[in-house]
Design an enzyme around this catalytic site. Structure first.
Site, PDB file in Angstrom:
ATOM      1  N   GLU A 220     -11.062   0.924  -3.026  1.00 32.70           N
ATOM      2  CA  GLU A 220     -11.650   0.742  -1.494  1.00 32.70           C
ATOM      3  C   GLU A 220     -12.174   2.238  -0.998  1.00 32.70           C
ATOM      4  O   GLU A 220     -11.695   3.234  -1.289  1.00 32.70           O
ATOM      5  CB  GLU A 220     -10.041   0.557  -0.852  1.00 32.70           C
ATOM      6  CG  GLU A 220     -10.060  -0.213   0.415  1.00 32.70           C
ATOM      7  CD  GLU A 220      -8.879  -0.349   0.822  1.00 32.70           C
ATOM      8  OE1 GLU A 220      -8.003  -0.837   0.044  1.00 32.70           O
ATOM      9  OE2 GLU A 220      -8.653  -0.436   1.930  1.00 32.70           O
TER      10      GLU A 220
ATOM     11  N   GLY B 149      -4.572  -3.982   6.307  1.00 33.09           N
ATOM     12  CA  GLY B 149      -3.701  -4.086   7.359  1.00 33.09           C
ATOM     13  C   GLY B 149      -3.737  -2.509   7.939  1.00 33.09           C
ATOM     14  O   GLY B 149      -4.527  -1.460   7.399  1.00 33.09           O
TER      15      GLY B 149
ATOM     16  N   ASP C 277     -14.123  -0.674   3.444  1.00 35.12           N
ATOM     17  CA  ASP C 277     -13.145  -1.271   4.628  1.00 35.12           C
ATOM     18  C   ASP C 277     -13.870  -0.324   5.694  1.00 35.12           C
ATOM     19  O   ASP C 277     -14.305  -1.091   6.357  1.00 35.12           O
ATOM     20  CB  ASP C 277     -11.784  -0.238   4.230  1.00 35.12           C
ATOM     21  CG  ASP C 277     -10.891  -0.361   5.193  1.00 35.12           C
ATOM     22  OD1 ASP C 277     -11.147  -0.542   6.355  1.00 35.12           O
ATOM     23  OD2 ASP C 277      -9.569  -0.081   4.715  1.00 35.12           O
TER      24      ASP C 277
ATOM     25  N   LYS D 134     -10.139  -6.267   8.137  1.00 35.74           N
ATOM     26  CA  LYS D 134      -9.104  -5.845   8.992  1.00 35.74           C
ATOM     27  C   LYS D 134      -9.345  -6.544  10.229  1.00 35.74           C
ATOM     28  O   LYS D 134     -10.427  -6.151  10.795  1.00 35.74           O
ATOM     29  CB  LYS D 134      -8.933  -4.477   9.189  1.00 35.74           C
ATOM     30  CG  LYS D 134      -8.173  -3.705   7.768  1.00 35.74           C
ATOM     31  CD  LYS D 134      -7.879  -2.376   8.243  1.00 35.74           C
ATOM     32  CE  LYS D 134      -7.566  -1.537   6.942  1.00 35.74           C
ATOM     33  NZ  LYS D 134      -7.293  -0.267   6.897  1.00 35.74           N
TER      34      LYS D 134
ATOM     35  N   LYS E 192      -2.913   5.025  -2.595  1.00 35.49           N
ATOM     36  CA  LYS E 192      -3.702   6.067  -1.633  1.00 35.49           C
ATOM     37  C   LYS E 192      -3.976   7.185  -2.671  1.00 35.49           C
ATOM     38  O   LYS E 192      -3.268   7.722  -3.097  1.00 35.49           O
ATOM     39  CB  LYS E 192      -3.111   6.553  -0.353  1.00 35.49           C
ATOM     40  CG  LYS E 192      -2.847   5.491   0.550  1.00 35.49           C
ATOM     41  CD  LYS E 192      -4.260   4.798   1.336  1.00 35.49           C
ATOM     42  CE  LYS E 192      -4.026   4.031   2.378  1.00 35.49           C
ATOM     43  NZ  LYS E 192      -5.003   3.603   2.901  1.00 35.49           N
TER      44      LYS E 192
ATOM     45  N   SER F 251       0.975  -1.113   0.009  1.00 31.74           N
ATOM     46  CA  SER F 251      -0.084  -0.156  -0.060  1.00 31.74           C
ATOM     47  C   SER F 251       0.946   1.155   0.112  1.00 31.74           C
ATOM     48  O   SER F 251       1.724   1.320   0.971  1.00 31.74           O
ATOM     49  CB  SER F 251      -0.951  -0.150   1.221  1.00 31.74           C
ATOM     50  OG  SER F 251      -1.545   1.283   1.627  1.00 31.74           O
TER      51      SER F 251
ATOM     52  N   ASP G 246      -7.154   3.185  -2.907  1.00 28.75           N
ATOM     53  CA  ASP G 246      -7.785   3.504  -1.728  1.00 28.75           C
ATOM     54  C   ASP G 246      -7.969   4.901  -1.464  1.00 28.75           C
ATOM     55  O   ASP G 246      -7.076   5.548  -1.188  1.00 28.75           O
ATOM     56  CB  ASP G 246      -7.184   2.984  -0.546  1.00 28.75           C
ATOM     57  CG  ASP G 246      -7.788   2.739   0.788  1.00 28.75           C
ATOM     58  OD1 ASP G 246      -9.051   3.246   0.875  1.00 28.75           O
ATOM     59  OD2 ASP G 246      -7.377   2.133   1.733  1.00 28.75           O
TER      60      ASP G 246
ATOM     61  N   LYS H 122      -1.039  -0.967  -4.436  1.00 26.67           N
ATOM     62  CA  LYS H 122      -2.147  -0.294  -3.806  1.00 26.67           C
ATOM     63  C   LYS H 122      -1.861   1.425  -3.672  1.00 26.67           C
ATOM     64  O   LYS H 122      -0.978   1.617  -3.014  1.00 26.67           O
ATOM     65  CB  LYS H 122      -2.931  -0.927  -2.642  1.00 26.67           C
ATOM     66  CG  LYS H 122      -3.714   0.268  -1.636  1.00 26.67           C
ATOM     67  CD  LYS H 122      -4.434  -0.772  -0.558  1.00 26.67           C
ATOM     68  CE  LYS H 122      -4.936   0.153   0.512  1.00 26.67           C
ATOM     69  NZ  LYS H 122      -5.405  -0.650   1.540  1.00 26.67           N
TER      70      LYS H 122
HETATM   71  O1  OSB Z   1      -7.378   2.227   4.764  1.00 23.57           O
HETATM   72  O2  OSB Z   1      -6.384   0.345   4.188  1.00 23.57           O
HETATM   73  C1  OSB Z   1      -6.592   1.481   4.983  1.00 23.57           C
HETATM   74  C2  OSB Z   1      -3.195   2.177   6.780  1.00 23.57           C
HETATM   75  C3  OSB Z   1      -3.617   2.980   7.890  1.00 23.57           C
HETATM   76  C4  OSB Z   1      -5.076   3.339   8.017  1.00 23.57           C
HETATM   77  C5  OSB Z   1      -5.912   2.722   6.938  1.00 23.57           C
HETATM   78  C6  OSB Z   1      -5.350   2.026   5.830  1.00 23.57           C
HETATM   79  C7  OSB Z   1      -3.868   1.812   5.801  1.00 23.57           C
HETATM   80  C8  OSB Z   1      -3.110   1.038   4.644  1.00 23.57           C
HETATM   81  C9  OSB Z   1      -1.919   0.293   5.060  1.00 23.57           C
HETATM   82  O3  OSB Z   1      -3.742   1.178   3.643  1.00 23.57           O
HETATM   83  C10 OSB Z   1      -1.915  -1.084   4.777  1.00 23.57           C
HETATM   84  C11 OSB Z   1      -0.675  -1.561   5.275  1.00 23.57           C
HETATM   85  O4  OSB Z   1      -0.921  -1.851   6.575  1.00 23.57           O
HETATM   86  O5  OSB Z   1       0.344  -1.901   4.706  1.00 23.57           O
HETATM   87 MG    MG Z   2      -8.487   1.149   3.338  1.00 21.52          MG
END
Ligand code: OSB
Ligand code: MG
Length: 370
Positions: free
Chosen positions: A214, A291, A239, A263, A164, A136, A189, A162
């Site tokens: 996401e 995660g 999510d 999660k 952001k 991510s 995401d 992934k």
């Molecule tokens: O939305 O998936 C999410 C990290 C912190 C808070 C929300 C998210 C995330 C990630 C990180 O996308 C995923 C990872 O742990 O590598």
């Molecule tokens: Mg997410």
């Protein structure tokens, strides 16, 4: 299991580089580690709340309060805990506070597996020896910066990327990645940064043949997501909207989601994660493991649950060195060049805290005896 002692630690580990998402920037990982002790074994679980209530309403401070005042006393109200699933009903009258619950749920699952001398994934009903993972990537200043970061992670072996996104750093960034890296497994995401007013933008993103998108809309919405899904071929993945198996049932009934990012922390632990997995399987909805910028202990639980058969997309379970110079567990989590993690066959979660590192990253500790 006769639980004799529970230890909570406040811990902190620096991130190698800041991780930016639509709601804020993370520069260090502040978390709570729970140790649950019987006479012969220790089970570990982590509470992966954030320092701020921007992802979910919990913070580590609220989680500590709930653990200390409510959850730990409930555990001690029973002489023995026959099975980890018992915690689910024991905690069910406490509303939400899922990340606090998850710390104890996960620790007790680990303990239960260790008492049976079985790996946790076997106890959970897992069917895989390896799991597929992805990376991510936080929001970057420019799309060129993003391309460099993607390239580096692909060299490390990651096969699913992934990205952001947030308004202004979305379509053009994703298109740049598609153009440069071709038909890789790509997903985005938004962490709730958009509304239905952005429909035209989503229609363009829909052309990118992404694996999924996401949580595009509000964190507490399942109605507008259904409207958006009805006009997109790309899978919407919820999510933030899913905290329980009941949330999942309603979202599936409404057509708000075609896959769920489970999660463990967000749904209160492994028991509810498994329930959501099973419900989704019965509706032909694939799931995958999300995660929380997890430390080794959080990752260990993620690896175990991601061995279940309906975990069908690569998880957000990166190697230890993705976020941390040195994670506090042994062995460190590693990936191979095919983006796979070998599932450990050791008893319990299969990763143990290194005492010296555990102490180095702990800044507060409290013991709770029966
Ligand atoms: O939305 O998936 C999410 C990290 C912190 C808070 C929300 C998210 C995330 C990630 C990180 O996308 C995923 C990872 O742990 O590598
Ligand atoms: Mg997410």
């Amino acid at each position: 299991m006769k639980i004799e002692k529970i230890v909570l630690r406040k811990m902190k580990m620096a991130l190698k580089t800041p991780f930016e998402v639509s709601f804020g920037v993370l520069t260090e990982r502040d978390f709570i580690l729970a140790e649950v002790h019987t006479k012969d074994f220790v089970g570990y679980g982590d509470c992966s709340a954030m320092p701020f209530p921007y992802y979910s309403e919990e913070t580590n401070a609220t989680a500590w309060h709930i653990l200390e005042k409510f959850l730990i006393p409930l555990v001690y109200s029973k002489d023995e805990i026959a099975h980890p699933e018992k915690l689910y009903s024991l905690f069910s009258h406490i509303r939400r506070n899922k990340m606090a619950k998850s710390a104890l749920d996960c620790a007790v699952w680990d303990l239960y597996a260790k008492e049976r001398n079985l790996p946790l994934h076997k106890v959970l009903g897992g069917t895989r020896e390896q799991i597929e993972t992805g990376v991510s990537i936080g929001i970057q200043k420019t799309s060129d910066d993003l391309l460099r970061v993607v390239e580096r992670h692909m060299e490390e072996g990651y096969r699913r990327i992934k990205i952001k996104i947030k308004p202004g750093k979305d379509l053009q960034y994703l298109e740049a990645v598609r153009e440069r890296f071709g038909n890789i497994m790509l997903q985005a995401d938004a962490n709730s940064a958009y509304t239905l007013d952005d429909l035209e933008l989503f229609k363009e993103m829909d052309q990118l043949n992404m694996l999924l998108i996401e949580q595009p809309l509000a964190h507490d919405d399942i109605v507008d997501h259904a409207k958006l899904q009805s006009v997109m071929k790309t899978r919407i993945c919820l999510d933030e909207s899913i905290h329980s198996v009941e949330d999942a049932r309603k979202a599936i009934e409404l057509g708000s989601t075609k896959t769920i990012n489970i999660k463990v922390a967000r749904v209160g632990g492994l028991t509810e994660a498994k329930m959501i997995h099973d419900l989704c399987a019965s509706h032909d909805i694939p799931v995958w493991c999300g995660g929380m910028v997890d430390t080794g202990i959080g990752k260990a639980h993620n690896i175990a649950i991601a061995t279940l058969p309906n975990y069908q997309f690569p998880g957000d379970i990166p190697a230890s060195d993705r976020y941390y110079t040195e994670d506090f567990v042994a062995p460190q989590v590693t990936i191979n060049q095919d983006s796979m993690i070998q599932v450990p066959e050791r008893a319990g979660i299969g990763f143990e805290p290194v005492p010296e590192l555990l102490d180095r990253f702990t800044y507060d500790i409290k013991e709770f005896k029966r």
